[in-house]
Design an enzyme around this catalytic site. Sequence first.
Site, PDB file in Angstrom:
ATOM      1  N   GLY A 120       8.785  84.429  43.450  1.00  0.00           N
ATOM      2  CA  GLY A 120       9.744  83.507  44.074  1.00  0.00           C
ATOM      3  C   GLY A 120      11.186  83.955  44.013  1.00  0.00           C
ATOM      4  CG  LEU A 121      12.669  85.927  41.080  1.00  0.00           C
ATOM      5  CD1 LEU A 121      12.838  86.896  39.913  1.00  0.00           C
ATOM      6  CD2 LEU A 121      13.560  84.691  40.883  1.00  0.00           C
ATOM      7  N   GLY A 122      12.532  86.213  45.985  1.00  0.00           N
ATOM      8  CA  GLY A 122      12.984  86.734  47.281  1.00  0.00           C
ATOM      9  C   GLY A 122      12.761  88.225  47.443  1.00  0.00           C
ATOM     10  CB  ALA A 125      13.726  87.601  51.699  1.00  0.00           C
ATOM     11  CG  ASP A 168      13.473  83.058  50.383  1.00  0.00           C
ATOM     12  OD1 ASP A 168      14.021  81.955  50.220  1.00  0.00           O
ATOM     13  OD2 ASP A 168      12.405  83.376  49.822  1.00  0.00           O
TER      14      ASP A 168
HETATM   15  C1  MEV Z   1      10.358  80.315  49.064  1.00  0.00           C
HETATM   16  O1  MEV Z   1      11.253  81.150  48.321  1.00  0.00           O
HETATM   17  C2  MEV Z   1      11.059  79.066  49.480  1.00  0.00           C
HETATM   18  C3  MEV Z   1      10.220  78.057  50.226  1.00  0.00           C
HETATM   19  O2  MEV Z   1      11.063  76.910  50.452  1.00  0.00           O
HETATM   20  C4  MEV Z   1       9.714  78.574  51.548  1.00  0.00           C
HETATM   21  C5  MEV Z   1      10.825  78.814  52.578  1.00  0.00           C
HETATM   22  O3  MEV Z   1      11.918  78.269  52.468  1.00  0.00           O
HETATM   23  O4  MEV Z   1      10.542  79.563  53.514  1.00  0.00           O
HETATM   24  C6  MEV Z   1       9.046  77.580  49.389  1.00  0.00           C
END
Ligand code: MEV
Length: 338
Positions: A120-122, A125, A168
């Site tokens: 979840g740290l991008g 992206a 992201d």
């Molecule tokens: C993922 O880093 C963030 C979410 O909100 C998905 C998004 O915004 O595309 C879960």
Amino acid sequence: MDRHNTSSKIARASAPGKVILFGEHFVVYDTPAILAAITRRVEASAKLNDSKITIKSDIGLSAEYAFGNSGERAGSSVQDQASARFLDPLYQLVRDLLVKENTTHGVEVEISSRVTHGIGLGSSAACCVAVAAAVSSLLPSCLSDKANVCKIATESERLIHSNSSGADCFVCTFGGLIQYSRNRGFSNIESNHHPLSFIVADTGVKHSTAELVSLAKKFRESNRPQFDNLANEATQICNQALGAIKSRNLEKLGNLMNQNHSLLQKLGVSHQRTDQLVDICLNAGAIGAKLTGAGGGGAVLALADGSAKQTIASKLRDKGFSCFEAEIDYDGLKIPAT
Ligand code: MEV
């Protein structure tokens, strides 16, 4: 572009990872979110070659794609499914850039990342942004500004998860502390380079953003009124957080992070290990703590000041969790002069 023009020029670009301070998941449905780029980067280098597209990442993934004149994928040798999932969207991004250029050249891309993948740290992206910028700067019609790089990178990230809000890629391109909403775009939070500091902890549980986004979607489809209430609360939290950031009220900000975490628990995207890490951080003196990004394990973000940072980090490490200190990165995408 002439095939004989293959030069040995190596282009480089780097982009930061990110954390979401407020509003993840709800941002997919046009509620606001607050994000920050962090001081950990993905670096990409690119070099033209004769005809293949090769992509190699230092997280042990690599793939080679034959690149036909028509720009169609003419075959590939992709190590395994994990490589394919991660690298195919990058291949498409590179291929699209080359096809637009009407070239039959290929390109070799190497990625080196200090942004842990899958928590979840991008990292996806930041990879898309850095690769788009590096490859494009080899081409005559080099993407001239960050907005164009961001657009191409977002299209590519949507191949990884089709419902991406675009947040992201946005923050990885522009850096800083931003407020983002899907339909209203972004605004920089006038922060005079606020020195917010964080501990980012890894639960050790990898997640798939796409799966968690579809989990939230299913929740929304089957519990619409409850989802709308949670989204309204998320919006209010985000609005109050803007005020707390501007007035440097860290206690309030931390408290709002805790409230945001509890909304995400209700949405069903937290994880037992995430909740455990949030508790460790809070008991060790964090001002606030929450999951950040898609959840389902992944990373925990703790707001911390002064010596509490060391205490939190050592408590986490004592229990076997890895973590690092992070500040806000105000540079975003960087393309060093060649
Ligand atoms: C993922 O880093 C963030 C979410 O909100 C998905 C998004 O915004 O595309 C879960």
